[in-house]
Design a protein around this motif. Structure first.
Motif, PDB file in Angstrom:
ATOM      1  N   PHE A   1      -5.003   1.736   4.824  1.00 22.40           N
ATOM      2  CA  PHE A   1      -3.500   1.130   4.203  1.00 22.40           C
ATOM      3  C   PHE A   1      -2.801   0.391   5.607  1.00 22.40           C
ATOM      4  O   PHE A   1      -1.922  -0.038   5.571  1.00 22.40           O
ATOM      5  CB  PHE A   1      -2.532   2.019   3.965  1.00 22.40           C
TER       6      PHE A   1
ATOM      7  N   ALA B   1       0.303   7.988  -3.182  1.00 23.99           N
ATOM      8  CA  ALA B   1      -0.369   8.920  -4.463  1.00 23.99           C
ATOM      9  C   ALA B   1      -1.790   9.824  -3.211  1.00 23.99           C
ATOM     10  O   ALA B   1      -2.095  10.769  -3.487  1.00 23.99           O
ATOM     11  CB  ALA B   1      -1.784   8.302  -5.088  1.00 23.99           C
ATOM     12  N   ALA B   2      -2.067   9.306  -1.979  1.00 25.76           N
ATOM     13  CA  ALA B   2      -2.696  10.072  -0.826  1.00 25.76           C
ATOM     14  C   ALA B   2      -2.125  11.462  -0.401  1.00 25.76           C
ATOM     15  O   ALA B   2      -2.791  11.844   0.094  1.00 25.76           O
ATOM     16  CB  ALA B   2      -3.200   8.843   0.300  1.00 25.76           C
TER      17      ALA B   2
ATOM     18  N   CYS C   1       0.945  -1.085   0.507  1.00 23.88           N
ATOM     19  CA  CYS C   1      -0.369  -0.254  -0.258  1.00 23.88           C
ATOM     20  C   CYS C   1       0.530   0.948  -0.090  1.00 23.88           C
ATOM     21  O   CYS C   1       0.636   2.585  -0.111  1.00 23.88           O
ATOM     22  CB  CYS C   1      -1.358  -0.238   1.284  1.00 23.88           C
TER      23      CYS C   1
ATOM     24  N   GLU D   1       2.741   2.689  -2.015  1.00 19.82           N
ATOM     25  CA  GLU D   1       2.296   3.849  -3.510  1.00 19.82           C
ATOM     26  C   GLU D   1       1.179   3.995  -3.380  1.00 19.82           C
ATOM     27  O   GLU D   1       1.404   5.670  -3.507  1.00 19.82           O
ATOM     28  CB  GLU D   1       2.540   2.644  -4.252  1.00 19.82           C
ATOM     29  N   LYS D   2      -0.076   3.530  -2.903  1.00 15.81           N
ATOM     30  CA  LYS D   2      -1.390   3.597  -2.651  1.00 15.81           C
ATOM     31  C   LYS D   2      -1.727   5.428  -1.752  1.00 15.81           C
ATOM     32  O   LYS D   2      -1.208   6.266  -1.967  1.00 15.81           O
ATOM     33  CB  LYS D   2      -2.161   3.270  -2.783  1.00 15.81           C
TER      34      LYS D   2
END
Length: 276
Positions: A266, A195-196, A189, A191-192
């Motif tokens: 996450f 992005a957040a 998570c 990378e996510k």
């Protein structure tokens, strides 16, 4: 009647005696109690032009003084010395660890006898006659078995403030260890979460896309990653980035806070965030 009065007086005296014993220096309720101390170290070296550069390091630190019992506080002090003061061994107390930390900064920034620059030195040798580093360590957050320390480093060259940076260290008091990203989030998570962070930065700055962020001075967005330079707050986690890492220096040190509710997606299986 006199016997009853005497009995109550005896009970009261016994209660007061026991109350007095509870303040014996141990934190009986499990609270971390802090103390503040300071050290100052000086040094100098001859520059390649023959002139002398005077150096001074001042360290002021709030550190754990008591916690639960002697075993627990000793573990916490050792953890603090290692993670905050870069101590590599048992040096015999926080004060000594502070002194060694200040001396190591002097040594690190003193050029070698052959006038070659010290490794990773932050002293620009020729132009600097006076170099001073002031380090302040303080608590940013303490709750739910977690404590966040901030280490602020301010550099003055020739009497002028040239930079200020903040580095954060978090401890899990239940497990008695330094908190890392792996204690909070799943590996898949990151990378996510990155992005957040970018999305939250755009929202905070009122930008609708990356081009608008660039116009605001956030020129190096590829450097916006999930790092260990964060601290806990009552609302969420705040990430901090050194000046000029993701934005022009005039922007300062960007900070991005994401609420705990938004971080829930996450979390790893045994995430510390589940306490919050």
């Amino acid at each position: 009647m006199s016997r009853i009065i005497s009995f109550y007086i005896l009970c009261f005296m016994l209660f007061m005696a026991l109350s007095g014993c509870s303040g014996s220096g141990e934190s009986t309720e499990g609270d971390v109690k802090l103390a503040t101390d300071s050290v100052e170290e000086t040094g100098s070296f001859k520059k390649s032009n023959g002139e002398v550069c005077q150096m001074k390091v001042k360290l002021v630190a709030s550190y754990p003084q008591s916690y639960k019992d002697s075993t627990s506080v000793n573990k916490l002090k050792k953890l603090f010395a290692q993670a905050v003061l870069n101590s590599t061994e048992d040096v015999g107390g926080i004060k000594e660890a502070m002194r060694l930390y200040a001396k190591s900064v002097i040594t690190k920034n003193t050029p070698k006898e052959d006038n070659s620059s010290a490794a990773d030195s932050i002293v620009d040798e020729i132009d600097i006659d006076r170099f001073e580093l002031t380090v302040n360590v303080k608590v940013m957050y303490y709750s739910n078995g977690l404590i966040s320390f901030c280490k602020e480093e301010a550099i003055d060259k020739n009497g002028q403030r040239t930079s200020t940076s903040h580095h954060y260290i978090n401890f899990d008091l239940k497990e008695m260890k330094k908190v890392t990203l792996a204690d909070l989030f799943r590996d898949d998570c990151i990378e996510k979460l990155t992005a957040a962070l970018k999305e939250k930065l755009m929202d905070d700055q009122g930008a609708s896309n990356e081009d608008e962020l660039n116009d605001l001075g956030y020129f190096n967005l590829p450097n916006l990653t999930v790092t260990n330079n964060f601290f806990f707050t009552s609302r969420g986690i705040t990430w901090s980035y050194d000046a000029s890492v993701i934005a022009v220096e005039s922007v300062g040190e960007p900070t991005i806070n994401i609420d705990y509710d938004d971080l829930e997606q996450f979390q790893c299986e045994n995430s510390i965030l589940k306490r919050l």
